[in-house]
Design an enzyme around this catalytic site. Structure first.
Site, PDB file in Angstrom:
ATOM      1  CD  GLN A 280      -3.043   1.084   0.280  1.00  0.00           C
ATOM      2  OE1 GLN A 280      -3.296   0.219  -0.545  1.00  0.00           O
ATOM      3  NE2 GLN A 280      -3.202   2.513  -0.084  1.00  0.00           N
ATOM      4  CD  GLU A 281       2.914   3.770   3.881  1.00  0.00           C
ATOM      5  OE1 GLU A 281       3.474   4.701   2.927  1.00  0.00           O
ATOM      6  OE2 GLU A 281       2.544   3.984   5.017  1.00  0.00           O
ATOM      7  CB  SER A 282       6.755   2.182  -1.683  1.00  0.00           C
ATOM      8  OG  SER A 282       6.823   0.623  -1.293  1.00  0.00           O
TER       9      SER A 282
ATOM     10  CE1 TYR B 219      -0.604   3.078   4.350  1.00  0.00           C
ATOM     11  CE2 TYR B 219      -1.384   2.399   6.323  1.00  0.00           C
ATOM     12  CZ  TYR B 219      -0.411   2.671   5.478  1.00  0.00           C
ATOM     13  OH  TYR B 219       0.663   2.171   5.949  1.00  0.00           O
TER      14      TYR B 219
END
Length: 646
Positions: free
Chosen positions: A497-499, A606
């Site tokens: 999810q982050e990168s 998120y």
């Protein structure tokens, strides 16, 4: 796509109460930036990047100078686009009526069928709409493929209404999110109002939509399309402003006087107060919404107000109100998000209407997302990985020569991901599931891991979850998570999810690398774990990034009672915020309710995505069915305690 701030409607000099109030203090004069020194980089790639920046700023002189040095550049279509585009928009991002049509026509003919031609047509349609060249607009609009620009859609409706067509229904469907209105949508609203296809109440509602999202200038411009808005519009605008700052004060004002509003308008006002109270997690939000429901006026409620009406009821455990709020939702809004299908099923189940509830769950249980997984569990199942479809080496090799992918790779080499993604995604249009999987595998082999994930995510019937949920750096990840006792599936779910596994990913806030660690956080963690020689430049090393990221994630996890739900929220929004959010809970709630009622939209999405990802990763790693509900857990109220974590 939004093209910047909006101009005041030409020729309007009168200032009515609502528009004066909203526009007061706004500066409309746009200052042109000072010209830059004409420094031309010697390296062609640097010159191309500078050309892109000049185009972004609509600096036509610099774009011309830079493009003249790039005659033989390997992506000529973008050199030409970046040269022409600043001639279509001014420094404020507003369309110019004196744009060079002949250059645009030649470009569209030369690059017909390419992604950049569709982008140019999008830009030109904004110019043609601004110019009110409806013959030109009507000729080009059917060729616009993506149709993803609300302002262009507004101009298309304006063209039709000027031909005498009734577009009121389509306008209501289009005019739902003021972020994307632009000049064209303000123009459409004014024309519809003048032609009586939009009532004064409709216009006041559109102004209030903008005001709810804090687009004060835009709200004033919409209000100014009416020659004499009623006092009720001024009152509702005042209630919105008051509710944004202090919902209790706004509620007291409405309760004391009714503000002189009709029952429907008063219902809309209570809805606004309920929305802002719900976003502040105030328990009174449900009572404000009950007043709204008793008065009606649902047609004047924004999407935000309707969605937060459900969330407020969920947080208070009022399943009857959850059901009623979802039933009254705008149909398109209700259908857009599986959340409302799931929670409607839960409300039906709470009322003992089990057969109807099962139908709701079955309708989304096949979706590979947070609410699809939860619905599947309501049917007695758990999350499993679907059978893997495979593709041949020949299928993968067939992707190598596709022109869009070649252009995308050049952009990725330049770290221009926006253009790279545009070209990559354009090439995916119309692909079968097998072709998508071949493209995803090709992306994996050339180490475009985010494209591998996103491309594999698009398949409908045949799937390869080993591509959807890649596990790069497996040895580093296993060692780092084992060292701190962290769940590997959750860590992978968070990185995805982050990168999307882009090692050099940087956020606008400065977060860096696979785990998007902020520099100050990295320094804090390095100090805590005894990494004496740490410097922020080391965050580009996957090993350092993973070690610091997993250590920090474990610190947040421990600080937040070892709750995956709270810790996922804390990693995104800071560990202090989930503590505040849980402190106002009226009782213990299931993790899914806590996640759905997070006030920050980014953090809300998120948390859902991270925990959905983690559940699939766990299923892939273990080969066994997994429970998303168990991972979400239960969140109990607690007093706020300070945290030392950044």
């Amino acid at each position: 796509m939004l093209k910047g701030v909006y101009l005041q409607r030409a020729g309007r000099v009168a200032c009515v109460a609502l528009s004066c109030m909203l526009l007061a203090g706004s500066a409309f004069a746009q200052k042109r930036p000072q010209p830059q020194a004409a420094v031309i980089p010697g390296n062609p790639d640097d010159a191309f990047t500078a050309l892109r920046e000049a185009a972004r700023k609509n600096d036509a002189d610099r774009a011309n100078a830079l493009s003249a040095t790039l005659v033989d550049y390997p992506i000529p279509s973008y050199v030409e686009y970046f040269r022409i585009k600043p001639q279509l928009f001014d420094a404020s991002g507003l369309a110019r009526v004196d744009a060079p049509d002949d250059q645009v026509r030649a470009f569209l003919q030369r690059y017909q069928g390419d992604a950049i031609a569709d982008r140019m047509r999008n830009d030109w349609l904004l110019v043609l709409g601004k110019r009110h060249d409806w013959n030109g607009f009507d000729a080009e609009y059917p060729k616009f493929v993506l149709k993803d620009d609300t302002q262009v859609e507004c101009y298309a409706l304006l063209s039709r209404v000027l031909k005498g067509q009734d577009v009121s229904a389509q306008a209501r469907s289009t005019l739902t999110d003021p972020r994307y209105y632009g000049e064209g949508c303000v123009d459409l609203i004014g024309t519809l109002a003048q032609g009586r296809q939009m009532s004064a109440a409709d216009v006041a509602y559109q102004a209030r939509l903008a005001l709810e999202q804090n687009y004060v200038t835009l709200a004033g411009k919409i209000a100014a399309t009416l020659p004499a808005p009623g006092a009720d519009g001024d009152t509702l605008a005042m209630v919105v402003k008051m509710a944004r700052n202090d919902p209790r004060q706004a509620a007291a004002y409405l309760a004391a006087s009714g503000a002189g509003l009709s029952p429907e308008q008063l219902g809309a006002a209570w809805g606004v107060v309920g929305q802002f109270a719900a976003k502040k997690l105030m328990p009174e939000a449900v009572d404000y919404y009950r007043r709204q429901l008793s008065l009606g006026g649902n047609q004047w409620l924004s999407d935000d107000t309707q969605e937060w009406r459900v969330r407020a009821a969920l947080r208070q455990g009022d399943w009857s109100m959850v059901r009623q709020a979802i039933e009254q939702m705008r149909p398109e809004l209700r259908a857009k998000d599986p959340a409302w299908t799931y929670w409607y099923g839960r409300a039906l189940k709470a009322a003992g209407r089990n057969d109807e509830a099962q139908q709701q769950f079955q309708s989304i249980a096949g979706q590979f997302n947070f609410y699809g997984q939860l619905a599947n569990e309501e049917l007695g199942n758990r999350t499993v990985v679907p059978p893997r479809a495979t593709v041949s080496d020949a299928d993968v090799d067939s992707m190598r020569a596709r022109p869009g992918f070649l252009r995308a790779q050049k952009f990725y080499d330049l770290n221009l991901r926006f253009e790279g993604n545009r070209e990559w995604n354009w090439e995916l249009r119309g692909m079968t599931d097998r072709q998508l999987l071949a493209a995803a595998e090709y992306a994996r082999r050339i180490e475009l891991l985010d494209r591998a994930v996103n491309t594999a995510d698009r398949t409908q019937a045949e799937h390869d979850f080993s591509l959807r949920f890649l596990m790069p750096y497996r040895d580093l990840m296993q060692r780092a998570t084992d060292d701190v006792g962290l769940d590997l599936a959750w860590a992978y779910g968070l990185i995805r999810q982050e990168s999307r596994f882009i090692m050099n990913a940087r956020s606008s806030a400065g977060a860096h690398g696979l785990m998007q660690v902020m520099p100050a956080t990295a320094r804090y963690v390095a100090r805590k774990i005894g990494m004496a020689d740490f410097s922020p430049s080391m965050m580009g090393d996957p090993n350092i990034n993973i070690v610091l990221g997993t250590n920090y994630l474990n610190m947040v996890f421990t600080d937040l009672d070892s709750s995956y739900t709270l810790a996922s929220a804390g990693y995104n929004a800071g560990p202090g915020r989930p503590k505040n959010w849980r402190s106002s809970l009226p009782r213990a709630v299931e993790g899914a309710i806590f996640a759905e009622t997070i006030p920050f939209s980014e953090t809300r999405g998120y948390v859902k995505n991270v925990l959905s990802n983690a559940t699939y990763y766990a299923a892939l790693m273990s080969g066994r069915p997994q429970s998303l509900k168990a991972r979400l857990g239960t969140i109990a109220p607690s007093t706020v305690t300070a945290t030392n974590l950044p």
